[in-house]
Enzyme design. Structure first.
Site, mmCIF file in Angstrom:
data_model
loop_
_atom_site.group_PDB
_atom_site.id
_atom_site.type_symbol
_atom_site.label_atom_id
_atom_site.label_comp_id
_atom_site.label_asym_id
_atom_site.label_seq_id
_atom_site.Cartn_x
_atom_site.Cartn_y
_atom_site.Cartn_z
ATOM 1 N N ASN A 9 0.873 -1.184 0.000
ATOM 2 C CA ASN A 9 0.000 0.000 0.000
ATOM 3 C C ASN A 9 0.907 1.230 0.000
ATOM 4 O O ASN A 9 1.475 1.585 1.029
ATOM 5 C CB ASN A 9 -0.874 -0.061 1.269
ATOM 6 N N TRP A 10 1.019 1.846 -1.170
ATOM 7 C CA TRP A 10 1.954 2.977 -1.295
ATOM 8 C C TRP A 10 1.395 4.252 -0.652
ATOM 9 O O TRP A 10 2.104 5.242 -0.515
ATOM 10 C CB TRP A 10 2.288 3.228 -2.772
ATOM 11 N N LYS A 11 0.127 4.221 -0.318
ATOM 12 C CA LYS A 11 -0.553 5.367 0.299
ATOM 13 C C LYS A 11 -0.351 6.632 -0.567
ATOM 14 O O LYS A 11 -0.255 6.522 -1.789
ATOM 15 C CB LYS A 11 -0.082 5.555 1.741
ATOM 16 N N HIS A 94 -9.587 0.819 4.819
ATOM 17 C CA HIS A 94 -8.331 1.042 5.549
ATOM 18 C C HIS A 94 -8.592 1.989 6.719
ATOM 19 O O HIS A 94 -9.403 2.910 6.605
ATOM 20 C CB HIS A 94 -7.277 1.626 4.598
ATOM 21 N N GLU A 96 -7.043 4.411 7.802
ATOM 22 C CA GLU A 96 -6.849 5.836 7.490
ATOM 23 C C GLU A 96 -8.081 6.408 6.781
ATOM 24 O O GLU A 96 -8.402 7.581 6.937
ATOM 25 C CB GLU A 96 -5.571 6.012 6.651
ATOM 26 N N GLU A 164 -5.362 -5.143 10.556
ATOM 27 C CA GLU A 164 -4.367 -4.094 10.785
ATOM 28 C C GLU A 164 -4.699 -3.357 12.077
ATOM 29 O O GLU A 164 -5.514 -2.412 12.066
ATOM 30 C CB GLU A 164 -4.390 -3.097 9.624
ATOM 31 N N GLY A 170 2.423 2.052 10.831
ATOM 32 C CA GLY A 170 3.389 3.137 10.675
ATOM 33 C C GLY A 170 4.087 3.551 11.956
ATOM 34 O O GLY A 170 4.717 4.600 12.020
ATOM 35 N N SER A 210 3.408 -2.275 10.400
ATOM 36 C CA SER A 210 4.853 -2.300 10.639
ATOM 37 C C SER A 210 5.509 -3.640 10.282
ATOM 38 O O SER A 210 6.419 -4.105 10.970
ATOM 39 C CB SER A 210 5.157 -1.924 12.102
ATOM 40 N N GLY A 231 2.829 -1.162 4.318
ATOM 41 C CA GLY A 231 2.848 0.257 3.978
ATOM 42 C C GLY A 231 4.273 0.721 3.723
ATOM 43 O O GLY A 231 4.821 0.555 2.633
ATOM 44 N N GLY A 232 4.884 1.285 4.756
ATOM 45 C CA GLY A 232 6.219 1.885 4.636
ATOM 46 C C GLY A 232 7.236 1.040 3.885
ATOM 47 O O GLY A 232 7.906 1.537 2.962
HETATM 48 P P1 PGA Z 1 2.848 0.153 7.664
HETATM 49 O O1 PGA Z 1 1.362 0.358 7.050
HETATM 50 O O2 PGA Z 1 3.386 -1.111 7.078
HETATM 51 O O3 PGA Z 1 3.600 1.380 7.264
HETATM 52 O O4 PGA Z 1 2.667 0.035 9.148
HETATM 53 C C1 PGA Z 1 0.502 -0.717 6.861
HETATM 54 C C2 PGA Z 1 -0.785 -0.259 6.236
HETATM 55 O O5 PGA Z 1 -1.282 0.815 6.614
HETATM 56 O O6 PGA Z 1 -1.340 -0.941 5.370
#
Ligand code: PGA
Length: 250
Positions: A9-11, A94, A96, A164, A170, A210, A231-232
């Site tokens: 997930n590149w966000k 998600h 977010e 998640e 993150g 993470s 994500g990251g």
């Molecule tokens: P993260 O994000 O790996 O940066 O913790 C995961 C996600 O939000 O899908």
């Protein structure tokens, strides 16, 4: 056992040029990883360009969100039909989106149904916040999110669910393998209650929060974990490939 999925997930990261460069890098090491479905989810505006780069490789495309309506006066939104042909997967619900864009279980349910109707495979995200976990509500929060998101959904054949925990996203504070497994076992049994044991067994359950090359083995070895939503670490081709390799080895 479902084929594991490792989705990046590149966000809201990467310009068009950066997305193309990152996808090109992934066509090497990531493409070579077998035994796991590899999915990249760039921003909407880069979907077509990234698709052109990964076409012909084993890397699959996903979107990070979509609207549930098919067309019309919804300024700034992207419909399921616009994504069909560009991607196979779509991340829905998600945390977010829930937190910053006020998406409710009802909205997410509409999106899940619209995605399925359009032939897209939803990666449905669920997870509790820190206060909810500390109050001992993790199981009930996740179960309620599942019930809400899957209302009127008759088939889960192409569904994936990502667990998640919000406090792990993150933050560098990943859930332990056992903590993830505990909730993911409950996700599996909730799906079995809502549908059937056989249907639930085939749903890939992804852990997210993470995930790194260093901790992926901890999740890969859990019986109810069939992948990761990253994500990251998905913004680095080498690290993302290492995660995919680690998940495949589990
Ligand atoms: P993260 O994000 O790996 O940066 O913790 C995961 C996600 O939000 O899908």
């Amino acid at each position: 056992m479902p084929t594991p999925i490792v989705a990046g997930n590149w966000k809201m990261n990467t310009t068009l040029a950066e997305a193309v460069a990152l996808a090109s890098e992934m066509c090497g090491a990531l493409d070579a990883v077998g035994g796991v479905e590899k999915v990249v989810c760039p921003p909407f505006i880069s979907l077509k360009a990234v698709k052109d780069v990964v076409d012909g490789t084993s890397i699959r495309m996903g979107a990070q969100n979509m609207h549930y309506e098919e067309k019309g006066a919804y300024t700034g939104e992207v419909s399921p039909g616009m994504l069909t042909g560009l991607c196979e997967y779509v991340i829905l619900g998600h945390s977010e989106r829930r937190q910053y864009f006020w998406e409710t279980d009802e909205v997410i349910n509409r999106k899940v149904r619209a995605a399925l109707a359009a032939g897209l495979k939803p990666i449905l995200c669920v997870g509790e916040g820190l206060e909810e976990r500390e109050a001992g509500w993790a199981k009930s929060v996740v179960t309620a999110q599942l019930h809400g998101a899957l209302n009127f959904v008759t088939s889960i054949d192409t569904l994936a669910v990502a667990y998640e925990p919000i406090w792990a996203i993150g933050t560098g504070v990943a859930a332990t393998g056992e903590a993830a497994e505990e909730i993911m076992g409950i996700i599996r049994s909730t799906l079995a209650e809502l549908y059937s044991e056989a249907a639930a067994r085939e749903v890939p359950l992804l852990y997210g929060g993470s995930v790194t090359p260093d901790n992926v083995a901890e999740y890969a070895s859990q019986p109810n974990v069939n992948g990761a939503l990253v994500g990251g670490a998905s913004l680095d081709a080498a690290r993302f490939s290492d995660i995919a390799r680690g998940m495949a080895a589990g």
